[in-house]
Design a protein around this motif. Structure first.
Motif, short mmCIF file in Angstrom:
data_model
loop_
_atom_site.label_atom_id
_atom_site.label_comp_id
_atom_site.label_asym_id
_atom_site.label_seq_id
_atom_site.Cartn_x
_atom_site.Cartn_y
_atom_site.Cartn_z
N ASP A 47 0.86 -1.18 0.00
CA ASP A 47 0.00 0.00 0.00
C ASP A 47 0.90 1.23 0.00
OD1 ASP A 47 -1.69 2.16 0.59
OD2 ASP A 47 -3.00 0.92 1.85
N ASP A 48 1.15 1.78 -1.21
CA ASP A 48 2.03 2.94 -1.34
C ASP A 48 1.51 4.15 -0.58
OD1 ASP A 48 4.34 2.35 -2.68
OD2 ASP A 48 3.44 2.56 -4.67
N GLU A 49 0.20 4.34 -0.59
CA GLU A 49 -0.39 5.51 0.06
C GLU A 49 -0.13 5.50 1.57
OE1 GLU A 49 -4.82 7.18 0.53
OE2 GLU A 49 -4.17 6.81 -1.55
N LYS A 50 -0.29 4.34 2.19
CA LYS A 50 -0.06 4.23 3.64
C LYS A 50 1.39 3.90 3.98
CE LYS A 50 -4.72 2.73 4.82
NZ LYS A 50 -5.54 1.64 5.37
N GLY A 51 2.17 3.50 2.98
CA GLY A 51 3.56 3.13 3.23
C GLY A 51 3.70 1.83 4.00
N VAL A 52 2.84 0.85 3.68
CA VAL A 52 2.84 -0.41 4.41
C VAL A 52 2.94 -1.58 3.43
CG1 VAL A 52 1.49 -1.92 5.93
CG2 VAL A 52 1.40 0.55 6.26
N THR A 53 3.81 -2.53 3.74
CA THR A 53 3.91 -3.77 2.99
C THR A 53 3.61 -4.91 3.95
OG1 THR A 53 5.61 -2.84 1.54
CG2 THR A 53 5.41 -5.23 1.59
N THR A 74 4.84 -7.34 8.66
CA THR A 74 4.34 -6.02 8.28
C THR A 74 5.48 -5.02 8.39
OG1 THR A 74 2.17 -6.57 9.21
CG2 THR A 74 2.62 -4.24 8.80
N ARG A 76 6.44 -0.87 7.83
CA ARG A 76 5.91 0.49 7.64
C ARG A 76 7.05 1.42 7.26
NH1 ARG A 76 1.01 -0.35 9.71
NH2 ARG A 76 0.79 -1.63 11.55
N THR A 78 8.32 5.54 5.99
CA THR A 78 8.03 6.97 5.99
C THR A 78 7.71 7.40 4.56
OG1 THR A 78 10.31 7.65 5.54
CG2 THR A 78 9.70 7.33 7.87
N SER A 79 7.32 8.66 4.39
CA SER A 79 7.03 9.17 3.05
C SER A 79 8.29 9.20 2.18
CB SER A 79 6.40 10.55 3.13
OG SER A 79 7.26 11.43 3.83
#
Length: 191
Positions: A47-53, A74, A76, A78-79
């Motif tokens: 999820d690029d928008e949330k910065g989570v894989t 999981t 996470r 930063t931008s």
């Protein structure tokens, strides 16, 4: 588009694995970080928008002598795409690493293995255990500050509202430090 997705997943995997391995990097094979990272799971989502894989289902991470397993990984970011934290969960999430110079493997397990990159801290929580040969560190929660090389082991939390430790609630820390093995001269040896 598929190539971009694959690259992003691999970038996330590299960053999360690198930081997860900091817990034992001082003891591992020096060539481990030069090896490719392989991640297997039943499912992966970025999820690029949330910065989570997220990797789910029989997660297996291998890099050199390092092997980690769990039910869910999981990571996470930063931008700026810097790893913020990573969490490996499982019935028992496990890791194993072979040190340099013929030392025994380092093995660990916990229900949750957390890494917080900016704080340089790892937490193994829930049935946490780290072994190397006969050496053992065991408790409800093991924390390790990689910057200060400081480990803290805690028993299970008490029932207080602030989650303070209460020895009356059971659960104890267990550490085993085996004696140094000495080499005994053979009876057949002559001076």
């Amino acid at each position: 588009m598929i190539i971009m997705w694959f690259f992003r997943i691999q970038y996330a995997a590299l960053s999360s694995l690198f930081c997860l391995m900091l817990f034992s990097h001082a003891y591992g094979l020096s060539s481990d970080f030069e090896q490719p990272i392989e991640i297997e799971a039943d499912f992966a989502e970025l999820d690029d928008e949330k910065g989570v894989t997220v990797y789910i289902g029989k997660v297996l991470v291998v890099q050199g002598s390092i092997v980690m397993t769990g039910d869910r990984l999981t990571a996470r970011f930063t931008s700026d795409r810097e790893l913020e934290d990573a969490v490996l969960e499982g019935r028992l999430a496990t890791f194993k690493q072979t040190p340099d110079e013929g030392e025994l493997d380092i093995e660990g397990e916990a229900e949750i293995v957390e890494m917080h990159a900016f704080e340089n801290i790892f937490y193994l929580t829930g049935k946490a255990k780290v072994t190397q040969g006969k050496r053992l560190t065991q408790g409800h929660r093991i924390s390790y500050d990689t910057e200060r090389s400081l480990a803290t082991v805690r028993a299970s939390k008490g029932n207080s509202p602030r989650g303070e430790l209460d020895p009356r609630e059971g659960g104890r820390v267990r550490i085993v430090i085996p004696p140094k093995e000495s080499v005994k001269p053979s009876l057949l040896e002559k001076d």
